[in-house]
Design an enzyme around this catalytic site. Structure first.
Site, PDB file in Angstrom:
ATOM      1  N   ASP A  47      50.634  38.527   7.122  1.00 19.32           N
ATOM      2  CA  ASP A  47      49.895  37.427   6.521  1.00 19.32           C
ATOM      3  C   ASP A  47      49.930  36.163   7.384  1.00 19.32           C
ATOM      4  O   ASP A  47      49.773  35.049   6.887  1.00 19.32           O
ATOM      5  CB  ASP A  47      50.431  37.124   5.115  1.00 19.32           C
ATOM      6  CG  ASP A  47      51.900  36.734   5.127  1.00 19.32           C
ATOM      7  OD1 ASP A  47      52.535  36.830   6.198  1.00 19.32           O
ATOM      8  OD2 ASP A  47      52.413  36.333   4.063  1.00 19.32           O
ATOM      9  N   HIS A 249      45.842  38.625  37.642  1.00 15.88           N
ATOM     10  CA  HIS A 249      46.017  38.196  36.264  1.00 15.88           C
ATOM     11  C   HIS A 249      47.376  38.682  35.744  1.00 15.88           C
ATOM     12  O   HIS A 249      47.473  39.276  34.669  1.00 15.88           O
ATOM     13  CB  HIS A 249      44.873  38.701  35.387  1.00 15.88           C
ATOM     14  CG  HIS A 249      43.581  38.003  35.656  1.00 15.88           C
ATOM     15  ND1 HIS A 249      42.366  38.450  35.178  1.00 15.88           N
ATOM     16  CD2 HIS A 249      43.297  36.883  36.365  1.00 15.88           C
ATOM     17  CE1 HIS A 249      41.402  37.635  35.577  1.00 15.88           C
ATOM     18  NE2 HIS A 249      41.949  36.685  36.304  1.00 15.88           N
ATOM     19  N   ASP A 266      49.232  29.670  37.980  1.00 18.49           N
ATOM     20  CA  ASP A 266      47.840  29.407  37.598  1.00 18.49           C
ATOM     21  C   ASP A 266      47.880  29.018  36.125  1.00 18.49           C
ATOM     22  O   ASP A 266      48.138  29.854  35.258  1.00 18.49           O
ATOM     23  CB  ASP A 266      46.991  30.663  37.815  1.00 18.49           C
ATOM     24  CG  ASP A 266      45.504  30.418  37.615  1.00 18.49           C
ATOM     25  OD1 ASP A 266      45.133  29.436  36.947  1.00 18.49           O
ATOM     26  OD2 ASP A 266      44.692  31.232  38.108  1.00 18.49           O
ATOM     27  N   ASP A 277      42.218  23.720  34.904  1.00 18.28           N
ATOM     28  CA  ASP A 277      42.455  25.011  35.575  1.00 18.28           C
ATOM     29  C   ASP A 277      42.959  24.725  36.987  1.00 18.28           C
ATOM     30  O   ASP A 277      42.184  24.351  37.865  1.00 18.28           O
ATOM     31  CB  ASP A 277      41.158  25.823  35.607  1.00 18.28           C
ATOM     32  CG  ASP A 277      41.358  27.227  36.146  1.00 18.28           C
ATOM     33  OD1 ASP A 277      42.513  27.622  36.376  1.00 18.28           O
ATOM     34  OD2 ASP A 277      40.348  27.931  36.340  1.00 18.28           O
ATOM     35  N   HIS A 356      38.504  38.011  45.355  1.00 21.37           N
ATOM     36  CA  HIS A 356      37.699  37.401  44.302  1.00 21.37           C
ATOM     37  C   HIS A 356      36.772  36.351  44.902  1.00 21.37           C
ATOM     38  O   HIS A 356      36.859  36.013  46.096  1.00 21.37           O
ATOM     39  CB  HIS A 356      38.594  36.785  43.220  1.00 21.37           C
ATOM     40  CG  HIS A 356      39.618  35.818  43.752  1.00 21.37           C
ATOM     41  ND1 HIS A 356      39.319  34.512  44.070  1.00 21.37           N
ATOM     42  CD2 HIS A 356      40.945  35.981  44.025  1.00 21.37           C
ATOM     43  CE1 HIS A 356      40.417  33.903  44.516  1.00 21.37           C
ATOM     44  NE2 HIS A 356      41.412  34.769  44.495  1.00 21.37           N
ATOM     45  N   HIS A 360      34.119  29.159  39.853  1.00 16.43           N
ATOM     46  CA  HIS A 360      33.443  29.442  38.585  1.00 16.43           C
ATOM     47  C   HIS A 360      33.208  28.123  37.871  1.00 16.43           C
ATOM     48  O   HIS A 360      33.813  27.092  38.183  1.00 16.43           O
ATOM     49  CB  HIS A 360      34.265  30.415  37.710  1.00 16.43           C
ATOM     50  CG  HIS A 360      35.662  29.954  37.385  1.00 16.43           C
ATOM     51  ND1 HIS A 360      35.932  28.967  36.444  1.00 16.43           N
ATOM     52  CD2 HIS A 360      36.873  30.341  37.863  1.00 16.43           C
ATOM     53  CE1 HIS A 360      37.241  28.782  36.356  1.00 16.43           C
ATOM     54  NE2 HIS A 360      37.838  29.589  37.212  1.00 16.43           N
ATOM     55  N   HIS A 367      36.402  29.995  32.124  1.00 13.31           N
ATOM     56  CA  HIS A 367      35.288  30.577  32.870  1.00 13.31           C
ATOM     57  C   HIS A 367      34.048  30.216  32.060  1.00 13.31           C
ATOM     58  O   HIS A 367      33.600  30.965  31.197  1.00 13.31           O
ATOM     59  CB  HIS A 367      35.439  32.092  33.006  1.00 13.31           C
ATOM     60  CG  HIS A 367      36.525  32.480  33.965  1.00 13.31           C
ATOM     61  ND1 HIS A 367      36.922  33.771  34.161  1.00 13.31           N
ATOM     62  CD2 HIS A 367      37.295  31.734  34.808  1.00 13.31           C
ATOM     63  CE1 HIS A 367      37.898  33.829  35.054  1.00 13.31           C
ATOM     64  NE2 HIS A 367      38.135  32.594  35.459  1.00 13.31           N
ATOM     65  N   GLU A 390      38.941  27.893  44.451  1.00 16.04           N
ATOM     66  CA  GLU A 390      40.216  28.612  44.369  1.00 16.04           C
ATOM     67  C   GLU A 390      40.308  29.792  45.329  1.00 16.04           C
ATOM     68  O   GLU A 390      40.403  30.943  44.896  1.00 16.04           O
ATOM     69  CB  GLU A 390      40.474  29.078  42.932  1.00 16.04           C
ATOM     70  CG  GLU A 390      39.330  29.848  42.288  1.00 16.04           C
ATOM     71  CD  GLU A 390      39.713  30.369  40.908  1.00 16.04           C
ATOM     72  OE1 GLU A 390      40.789  30.983  40.782  1.00 16.04           O
ATOM     73  OE2 GLU A 390      38.945  30.148  39.975  1.00 16.04           O
ATOM     74  N   TYR A 394      46.145  37.657  49.375  1.00 18.69           N
ATOM     75  CA  TYR A 394      47.098  38.528  48.692  1.00 18.69           C
ATOM     76  C   TYR A 394      47.408  39.674  49.663  1.00 18.69           C
ATOM     77  O   TYR A 394      46.562  40.550  49.887  1.00 18.69           O
ATOM     78  CB  TYR A 394      46.497  39.038  47.381  1.00 18.69           C
ATOM     79  CG  TYR A 394      45.853  37.911  46.593  1.00 18.69           C
ATOM     80  CD1 TYR A 394      46.613  37.096  45.765  1.00 18.69           C
ATOM     81  CD2 TYR A 394      44.490  37.616  46.740  1.00 18.69           C
ATOM     82  CE1 TYR A 394      46.038  36.029  45.082  1.00 18.69           C
ATOM     83  CE2 TYR A 394      43.909  36.559  46.059  1.00 18.69           C
ATOM     84  CZ  TYR A 394      44.683  35.767  45.237  1.00 18.69           C
ATOM     85  OH  TYR A 394      44.111  34.710  44.571  1.00 18.69           O
ATOM     86  N   ARG A 411      47.411  31.274  46.267  1.00 18.12           N
ATOM     87  CA  ARG A 411      46.127  30.752  45.776  1.00 18.12           C
ATOM     88  C   ARG A 411      46.289  29.253  45.557  1.00 18.12           C
ATOM     89  O   ARG A 411      47.338  28.796  45.098  1.00 18.12           O
ATOM     90  CB  ARG A 411      45.686  31.447  44.485  1.00 18.12           C
ATOM     91  CG  ARG A 411      44.310  31.033  44.010  1.00 18.12           C
ATOM     92  CD  ARG A 411      43.732  31.995  42.962  1.00 18.12           C
ATOM     93  NE  ARG A 411      44.459  32.063  41.713  1.00 18.12           N
ATOM     94  CZ  ARG A 411      45.197  33.108  41.325  1.00 18.12           C
ATOM     95  NH1 ARG A 411      45.329  34.166  42.111  1.00 18.12           N
ATOM     96  NH2 ARG A 411      45.823  33.093  40.153  1.00 18.12           N
ATOM     97  N   GLU A 413      44.010  26.032  43.846  1.00 19.98           N
ATOM     98  CA  GLU A 413      42.819  25.805  43.015  1.00 19.98           C
ATOM     99  C   GLU A 413      42.787  24.377  42.502  1.00 19.98           C
ATOM    100  O   GLU A 413      43.773  23.870  41.983  1.00 19.98           O
ATOM    101  CB  GLU A 413      42.827  26.769  41.832  1.00 19.98           C
ATOM    102  CG  GLU A 413      41.680  26.590  40.864  1.00 19.98           C
ATOM    103  CD  GLU A 413      41.777  27.530  39.678  1.00 19.98           C
ATOM    104  OE1 GLU A 413      40.738  27.785  39.044  1.00 19.98           O
ATOM    105  OE2 GLU A 413      42.899  28.012  39.377  1.00 19.98           O
TER     106      GLU A 413
END
Length: 445
Positions: A47, A249, A266, A277, A356, A360, A367, A390, A394, A411, A413
């Site tokens: 609940d 991710h 990130d 972001d 990638h 974006h 996104h 970004e 890797y 990375r 960004e």
């Protein structure tokens, strides 16, 4: 002594929400109406519900913050074009879950022309009489059920002069085009979300120590969000130490932080539903090794050049191709790729290390919505759009990779708003140059 929270900026005004609705209705063909449900509560377990978050499209048009609401836009209606159905006032339920805004509050505080309890949703059938097209989110079960009921009931009254909507169309694309360009009030909220996010990243850098765990840096990040009024992350916080940074991710955030490794974070806070972001990568112990620094500087140079390329008329595709060229050249220089630059770009050899795209849209969704192409061509940037930049490298843990580079993920960004003559970096408060990161991490807590 605890620091003072950042001053809160003004929320979006009812007048701006009304202007958004007017712009949407101006895009509709004659004889069209809009039916748009808000978000509902989602059960977490038994609940208990997940914390409520209003749907972005619904929020964009009215700012109404409660679940189970429904917006009708009825162009030309004499009794009022903006109608909201919402939860009724109920003292017994409000004692458990908080005061409800109610229909009167929807009119007085949120600029609706009329407000009704959800128990009167059957009335929307009469309200839609005379509209031949109905714009709604076509994949939404609640919206489709209401639309079908209205069409069916009005069709049975055709001999008495009723006119039923015979055409259903998707409203989402129209709303998303409006959302793509931000107003100054939206940019103010996004600057604030970005500032909070930057402070959180600085806090995590200061807190990093070998032997601590990824989740402890996540706790530092999300504490800073909440302290400044960003009540939730804009998306799941990523804290990846060592090779975990190579998982784009990564969500476990459970591993210990190892001396000599890098850690990639990130993370962005959400303020008044607008997202920050940011990604930063830094040494767990506060000092880059030579091999880490070599890779880091490739990513940083590409990121800085891409940020500088944000301006009206540029495209995200052209910015991405510039990053690809810079990163490929750097990988060739380090010996991680072989051959000539053009061949490595044309063959896509760089994709082993750069998985990638570079950018974006950013806004109410991390996104964010809006088409990236117009008539099949990359969309030119315009003032008011907000993008991320970004790039990342890797490096897999593979036998053909020099040992000093294996398992390193980097990375960087930032969030950038397109201005009339260039780009405004919304996230300058957190360092990204290696020397600046090392200096920040060398400061006492």
């Amino acid at each position: 002594m605890l620091p003072e929270p950042l001053p809160r900026p003004a929320p979006i005004s009812p007048e701006e929400f009304a202007a958004r609705r007017e712009r949407l209705m101006a895009e509709l063909p004659e004889g069209s109406a809009v039916l748009l449900p808000g978000a509902t509560l989602k059960t977490r377990n038994h609940d208990s519900e997940f914390p409520f978050r209003q749907s972005s499209d619904f929020h964009y048009l009215c700012g109404f913050p409660e679940p189970e609401a429904l917006l009708l836009l009825l162009p030309g209606r004499a009794a009022g074009e903006a109608v909201l159905f919402c939860q009724e006032k109920d003292p017994e339920k409000e004692a458990w879950t908080g005061i409800r805004i109610g229909p009167e509050g929807a009119v007085q505080d949120y600029g609706m022309d009329e407000g009704f309890d959800n128990g009167r949703r059957a009335d929307l059938v009469d309200m839609l009489d005379g509209y031949t097209s109905l714009y709604l989110p076509l994949g939404d079960g609640v919206a489709m059920a209401l639309a079908e009921r209205a069409r069916s009931q009005l069709s049975t009254r055709a001999r008495r002069g009723a006119v039923a909507p015979t055409r259903f169309a998707d409203v989402s694309e129209l709303i998303h085009e409006l959302r793509l360009t931000k107003s100054e009030a939206e940019l103010t909220l996004m600057r604030h979300a970005a500032h909070i996010s930057a402070l959180a990243h600085c806090r995590a850098m200061r807190a990093s120590r070998p032997g601590r765990h990824e989740y402890q840096l996540q706790a530092e990040i999300e504490h800073e969000f909440a302290w400044h009024g960003a009540r939730a992350p804009a998306y799941g916080t990523i804290v990846g130490g060592g090779a975990n940074a190579c998982v784009l991710h990564y969500v476990e955030n459970s591993a210990p932080l190892v001396d000599g490794d890098l850690v990639l974070i990130d993370a962005g806070g959400e303020f008044d539903l607008y997202a920050g972001d940011i990604t930063r990568t830094f040494p767990v112990n506060g000092r880059f090794s030579a091999s880490q620094r070599a890779l880091y500087d490739i990513v940083l140079a590409a990121e800085e050049r891409a940020v500088a390329a944000v301006k009206p008329g540029a495209t995200l595709e052209s910015i991405h191709q510039g990053v690809v060229r810079d990163m490929t050249a750097g990988l060739l220089e380090l010996g991680l790729l072989s051959g000539d630059l053009e061949t490595c770009i044309e063959s896509g050899a760089y994709r082993r290390f750069y998985l990638h795209s570079t950018s974006h849209w950013l806004g109410l969704d991390v996104h964010d919505v809006g088409s990236y192409r117009v008539s099949g061509e990359p969309r030119p940037l315009e003032p008011g759009m907000v993008v991320t930049i970004e790039p990342g490298l890797y490096i897999p843990d593979a036998d053909d990779i020099p040992a000093e580079y294996r398992g390193i993920g980097i990375r960087i960004e930032d969030d950038v708003a397109v201005t009339a003559d260039g780009g405004e970096v919304l996230t300058p408060q957190v360092p990204k140059a290696a020397e600046e990161i090392e200096a920040l991490m060398g400061r006492p807590d």
